[in-house]
Design a protein around this motif. Structure first.
Motif, short mmCIF file in Angstrom:
data_model
loop_
_atom_site.label_atom_id
_atom_site.label_comp_id
_atom_site.label_asym_id
_atom_site.label_seq_id
_atom_site.Cartn_x
_atom_site.Cartn_y
_atom_site.Cartn_z
N HIS A 31 0.87 -1.17 0.00
CA HIS A 31 0.00 0.00 0.00
C HIS A 31 0.91 1.23 0.00
O HIS A 31 1.07 1.91 1.01
CB HIS A 31 -0.93 0.01 1.21
N THR A 32 1.51 1.47 -1.16
CA THR A 32 2.57 2.47 -1.27
C THR A 32 2.08 3.87 -0.93
O THR A 32 2.75 4.61 -0.21
CB THR A 32 3.15 2.45 -2.69
N ALA A 33 0.92 4.26 -1.43
CA ALA A 33 0.42 5.62 -1.17
C ALA A 33 0.18 5.84 0.31
O ALA A 33 0.52 6.90 0.85
CB ALA A 33 -0.85 5.87 -1.96
N ALA A 34 -0.40 4.87 0.98
CA ALA A 34 -0.66 5.00 2.42
C ALA A 34 0.65 5.04 3.20
O ALA A 34 0.79 5.81 4.15
CB ALA A 34 -1.52 3.85 2.91
N ALA A 35 1.62 4.24 2.79
CA ALA A 35 2.91 4.21 3.48
C ALA A 35 3.64 5.53 3.32
O ALA A 35 4.19 6.07 4.29
CB ALA A 35 3.77 3.06 2.96
N VAL A 36 3.65 6.07 2.12
CA VAL A 36 4.34 7.34 1.87
C VAL A 36 3.62 8.48 2.58
O VAL A 36 4.24 9.35 3.19
CB VAL A 36 4.47 7.60 0.36
N GLY A 37 2.30 8.48 2.52
CA GLY A 37 1.52 9.53 3.19
C GLY A 37 1.71 9.51 4.69
O GLY A 37 1.90 10.56 5.32
N ALA A 38 1.66 8.34 5.28
CA ALA A 38 1.85 8.23 6.73
C ALA A 38 3.28 8.58 7.11
O ALA A 38 3.51 9.23 8.14
CB ALA A 38 1.51 6.82 7.20
N GLY A 39 4.23 8.19 6.29
CA GLY A 39 5.63 8.53 6.57
C GLY A 39 5.88 10.02 6.49
O GLY A 39 6.59 10.60 7.33
N ALA A 40 5.31 10.66 5.48
CA ALA A 40 5.46 12.11 5.35
C ALA A 40 4.79 12.84 6.50
O ALA A 40 5.33 13.81 7.04
CB ALA A 40 4.89 12.57 4.01
N SER A 41 3.62 12.37 6.90
CA SER A 41 2.93 12.98 8.04
C SER A 41 3.74 12.82 9.32
O SER A 41 3.86 13.76 10.11
CB SER A 41 1.55 12.34 8.23
#
Length: 60
Positions: A31-41
């Motif tokens: 779930h790349t988008a969720a992982a990147v979004g959560a990491g950026a947040s």
């Protein structure tokens, strides 16, 4: 640091930890988008907490 600031700081630490865990779990599950979004947040919240902590520590 007032009691309200302390509670907000602790709340943001918990949200930061949750975002890191979501990022760590979502990445291997593809779930790349969720992982990147959560990491950026998590990174943004961490930077803000560090800056505020240094501001309060210098003011003390």
């Amino acid at each position: 640091m007032t009691e309200a600031e302390r509670r907000l700081y602790q709340f943001l630490l918990l949200v930061d930890a949750a975002a890191i865990i979501v990022s760590m779990v979502a990445g291997p599950l593809r779930h790349t988008a969720a992982a990147v979004g959560a990491g950026a947040s998590a990174a943004l919240i961490s930077v803000c907490l560090i800056i505020y902590g240094l501001y309060f520590w210098a003011r003390r």
